[in-house]
Design an enzyme around this catalytic site. Structure first.
Site, short mmCIF file in Angstrom:
data_model
loop_
_atom_site.label_atom_id
_atom_site.label_comp_id
_atom_site.label_asym_id
_atom_site.label_seq_id
_atom_site.Cartn_x
_atom_site.Cartn_y
_atom_site.Cartn_z
N ASP A 32 15.47 34.85 -43.45
CA ASP A 32 15.10 36.24 -43.76
C ASP A 32 13.58 36.33 -43.61
OD1 ASP A 32 16.89 38.45 -45.71
OD2 ASP A 32 14.79 38.86 -45.23
N ASP A 59 11.29 35.68 -38.58
CA ASP A 59 11.75 36.95 -38.00
C ASP A 59 12.84 36.61 -36.98
OD1 ASP A 59 12.09 39.26 -36.49
OD2 ASP A 59 10.03 39.90 -36.91
N SER A 125 29.06 49.21 -39.30
CA SER A 125 29.09 50.21 -40.37
C SER A 125 30.07 51.31 -40.02
CB SER A 125 27.68 50.79 -40.51
OG SER A 125 27.71 51.97 -41.25
N TYR A 149 19.90 54.83 -36.48
CA TYR A 149 20.45 53.64 -37.15
C TYR A 149 21.89 53.41 -36.68
CZ TYR A 149 23.01 51.04 -40.69
OH TYR A 149 23.84 50.15 -41.32
N LYS A 153 23.94 50.28 -34.27
CA LYS A 153 25.20 49.56 -34.57
C LYS A 153 26.19 49.72 -33.41
CE LYS A 153 24.05 48.00 -38.62
NZ LYS A 153 23.74 46.58 -38.74
N LEU A 200 23.69 56.94 -53.12
CA LEU A 200 24.13 57.51 -54.40
C LEU A 200 24.09 56.51 -55.56
CD1 LEU A 200 25.28 59.90 -55.92
CD2 LEU A 200 27.56 59.21 -55.16
N PRO A 294 21.30 67.38 -44.88
CA PRO A 294 21.59 67.50 -43.44
C PRO A 294 22.19 66.19 -42.90
CG PRO A 294 19.35 68.23 -43.92
CD PRO A 294 19.89 67.64 -45.18
P1 NAD Z 1 19.32 44.60 -46.88
O1 NAD Z 1 18.16 45.36 -46.37
O2 NAD Z 1 19.44 44.37 -48.34
O3 NAD Z 1 19.43 43.18 -46.13
C1 NAD Z 1 19.00 42.99 -44.81
C2 NAD Z 1 18.08 41.79 -44.83
O4 NAD Z 1 17.61 41.54 -43.50
C3 NAD Z 1 16.83 42.01 -45.70
O5 NAD Z 1 16.70 40.93 -46.61
C4 NAD Z 1 15.67 42.04 -44.68
O6 NAD Z 1 14.49 41.50 -45.23
C5 NAD Z 1 16.23 41.21 -43.55
N1 NAD Z 1 15.67 41.51 -42.23
C6 NAD Z 1 15.56 42.70 -41.60
N2 NAD Z 1 15.04 42.54 -40.38
C7 NAD Z 1 14.81 41.21 -40.22
C8 NAD Z 1 14.28 40.41 -39.16
N3 NAD Z 1 13.87 40.95 -38.01
N4 NAD Z 1 14.18 39.08 -39.37
C9 NAD Z 1 14.58 38.50 -40.52
N5 NAD Z 1 15.09 39.21 -41.54
C10 NAD Z 1 15.20 40.55 -41.40
O7 NAD Z 1 20.63 45.35 -46.33
P2 NAD Z 1 22.15 45.13 -46.71
O8 NAD Z 1 22.62 46.32 -47.45
O9 NAD Z 1 22.37 43.79 -47.26
O10 NAD Z 1 22.78 45.23 -45.25
C11 NAD Z 1 23.07 44.09 -44.46
C12 NAD Z 1 23.63 44.54 -43.13
O11 NAD Z 1 24.78 45.36 -43.35
C13 NAD Z 1 22.65 45.40 -42.31
O12 NAD Z 1 22.78 45.05 -40.96
C14 NAD Z 1 23.14 46.80 -42.56
O13 NAD Z 1 22.82 47.65 -41.50
C15 NAD Z 1 24.64 46.60 -42.68
N6 NAD Z 1 25.31 47.65 -43.47
C16 NAD Z 1 24.87 47.94 -44.72
C17 NAD Z 1 25.50 48.98 -45.44
C18 NAD Z 1 25.03 49.35 -46.82
O14 NAD Z 1 25.32 50.47 -47.26
N7 NAD Z 1 24.33 48.49 -47.55
C19 NAD Z 1 26.57 49.70 -44.87
C20 NAD Z 1 26.99 49.34 -43.60
C21 NAD Z 1 26.36 48.32 -42.89
N1 UFG Z 2 24.67 61.86 -52.55
C1 UFG Z 2 24.23 62.78 -53.48
N2 UFG Z 2 23.01 62.59 -54.04
C2 UFG Z 2 22.20 61.53 -53.71
C3 UFG Z 2 22.66 60.60 -52.75
C4 UFG Z 2 23.90 60.80 -52.18
O1 UFG Z 2 24.93 63.75 -53.80
O2 UFG Z 2 21.08 61.44 -54.25
C5 UFG Z 2 26.01 62.03 -51.96
C6 UFG Z 2 26.03 62.20 -50.45
O3 UFG Z 2 25.86 63.56 -50.12
C7 UFG Z 2 27.40 61.63 -50.07
C8 UFG Z 2 27.62 60.53 -51.12
O4 UFG Z 2 26.73 60.84 -52.19
O5 UFG Z 2 28.38 62.61 -50.25
C9 UFG Z 2 27.31 59.14 -50.61
O6 UFG Z 2 25.99 59.12 -50.06
P1 UFG Z 2 25.23 57.74 -49.69
O7 UFG Z 2 23.87 58.12 -49.23
O8 UFG Z 2 25.34 56.80 -50.84
O9 UFG Z 2 26.12 57.13 -48.54
P2 UFG Z 2 26.49 57.69 -47.09
O10 UFG Z 2 27.98 57.68 -47.00
O11 UFG Z 2 25.81 58.94 -46.78
O12 UFG Z 2 25.89 56.57 -46.12
C10 UFG Z 2 26.02 55.18 -46.39
C11 UFG Z 2 24.86 54.43 -45.73
C12 UFG Z 2 24.99 54.51 -44.25
C13 UFG Z 2 26.33 53.98 -43.83
C14 UFG Z 2 27.44 54.75 -44.54
C15 UFG Z 2 28.79 54.17 -44.20
O13 UFG Z 2 23.62 55.00 -46.11
O14 UFG Z 2 24.03 53.71 -43.64
O15 UFG Z 2 27.24 54.68 -45.94
O16 UFG Z 2 28.79 52.80 -44.40
F1 UFG Z 2 26.49 54.14 -42.52
#
Ligand code: NAD
Ligand code: UFG
Length: 333
Positions: A32, A59, A125, A149, A153, A200, A294
């Protein structure tokens, strides 16, 4: 014992997966650059499991540093979590997202190819479904994205499919996560975004902790059960276990290109999540209804039957567990 290289393993989902892998008998190597995490999660993975492992602060875009990791260690498979994940930030700064998310993946794939390591689990995702074609979403639903973003993916999924077509010795598992929330029972690892959270659950937690005065609920005029947005929240521990199951399958199969939804199959509204959090944690969450955000969709939840059938995996933890564990983590930290 198989050795798994975890990129982004200090992050939220990576750290929980590291714990589950160690507890399932895998050896791990973690890398990381701490862009969105810190060394505490590495120390806490070791504390929870009582196991040690090599950690590289590098990185993932940097091929020379990756080559060193592969030279130093006999790696059987990789889980690629490293990447940027904030939707709004990706709209404001798309190049930063394309550069980091795609470059890191290309560097990793090239080095894996060079060292003949051809088993990969990739963090995709539910965002790749964009506006849902139908509900629940299955893996064959139409793919589209509404922000950079999400596009990173979807492009990476395409790169992985092309790679598999070029050489079907690869074993690739693309995991499409729905909405991961919650934390490890120990309260030692969890989700702690800096500043004002976008998502959320981390927002609710900060309101409950009185760091933010109230929650803004983005719209109550959607055509959902109570007018607020509906999502498939999944406990991060269940999600982590899904990674262990997908690795198990990669080691069972000669080769494959699989895509799995990792969700519970249940949709909960914003108000249901807020009310469950209040009830199980006995806290106050003042909120107000504001304009829709939005780009938000009304409803999104998974058909998880493919993972159930082919990974023998199913989410077990409830919305109550997710709310309790998210709160426990914040109280402890
Ligand atoms: P996170 O940000 O907590 O973890 C990602 C980690 O990658 C971090 O520790 C960051 O420091 C590291 N990182 C980023 N770029 C890097 C690089 N170039 N080199 C080395 N390290 C690097 O995020 P997370 O929630 O654990 O998500 C993990 C993966 O899952 C991500 O690819 C994210 O897009 C995907 N994902 C997350 C969610 C979510 O809601 N959390 C939903 C769908 C998909
Ligand atoms: N919401 C609120 N208030 C807030 C934040 C969110 O009402 O302050 C609502 C949103 O409108 C939505 C729900 O809560 O209806 C969930 O919102 P999140 O932002 O927690 O999650 P999203 O589903 O919008 O998106 C997340 C990640 C994306 C990912 C997606 C599906 O942010 O990157 O889940 O995995 F792609």
């Amino acid at each position: 014992m198989k050795t798994i290289f975890i990129t982004g393993g200090a992050g939220y989902i990576g750290s929980h997966t590291a714990v589950e892998l160690l507890e399932s008998g895998y050896k791990i190597i973690v890398a990381d650059n701490f862009y969105n995490s810190n060394i505490n999660s590495i120390e806490n993975i070791k504390k929870i499991t009582g196991k040690d492992f090599n950690f590289y602060e590098i990185d993932i875009c940097n091929k020379a540093e990756l080559q060193k990791v592969f030279k130093d260690n006999e790696i059987d498979a990789v889980i690629h979590f490293a990447g940027y994940k904030a939707v709004g930030e990706s709209v404001a700064n798309p190049l930063m997202y394309y550069r980091n998310n795609i470059d890191s993946t290309l560097s990793l794939l090239e080095v894996m190819q060079e060292f003949d390591c051809k088993k990969l689990v990739f963090s995709s995702s539910a965002t790749v479904y964009g506006e849902p074609e139908k509900l629940p979403l299955d893996e064959n639903c139409r793919l589209m994205t509404t922000n950079p973003y999400g596009s990173t993916k979807l492009y990476i999924e395409g790169i992985l499919k092309d790679l598999y077509t070029s050489n079907n010795e690869w074993g690739i598992s693309i995991l499409r996560y729905f909405n991961p929330v919650g934390a490890h029972k120990s309260g030692l690892i969890g989700e702690s975004p800096n500043g004002i959270p976008n998502n959320l659950m981390p927002y609710i937690v900060k309101v409950a902790n009185k760091e933010i005065s109230h929650l803004n609920i983005f719209g109550n005029d959607y055509s959902t059960k109570d007018g607020t947005g509906v999502r498939d929240y999944i406990h991060v521990i269940d999600l982590a276990k899904g990674h262990v199951k997908s690795l198990d399958k990669l080691f069972r199969d000669e080769s494959c290109l699989d895509v799995f939804n990792l969700g519970t199959g249940n949709g909960y509204s914003v108000l249901e999540l807020v009310n469950t959090f209040i009830k199980v944690n006995n806290v106050e969450i003042p909120y107000q209804i504001v304009e829709r955000r939005p780009g938000d969709i009304a409803e999104c939840y998974a058909d998880p039957s493919n993972a159930k059938e082919n990974l023998k995996w199913k989410a077990e933890l409830s919305l109550e567990d997710m709310c309790k564990d998210a709160w426990h983590y914040i109280k402890k930290n």
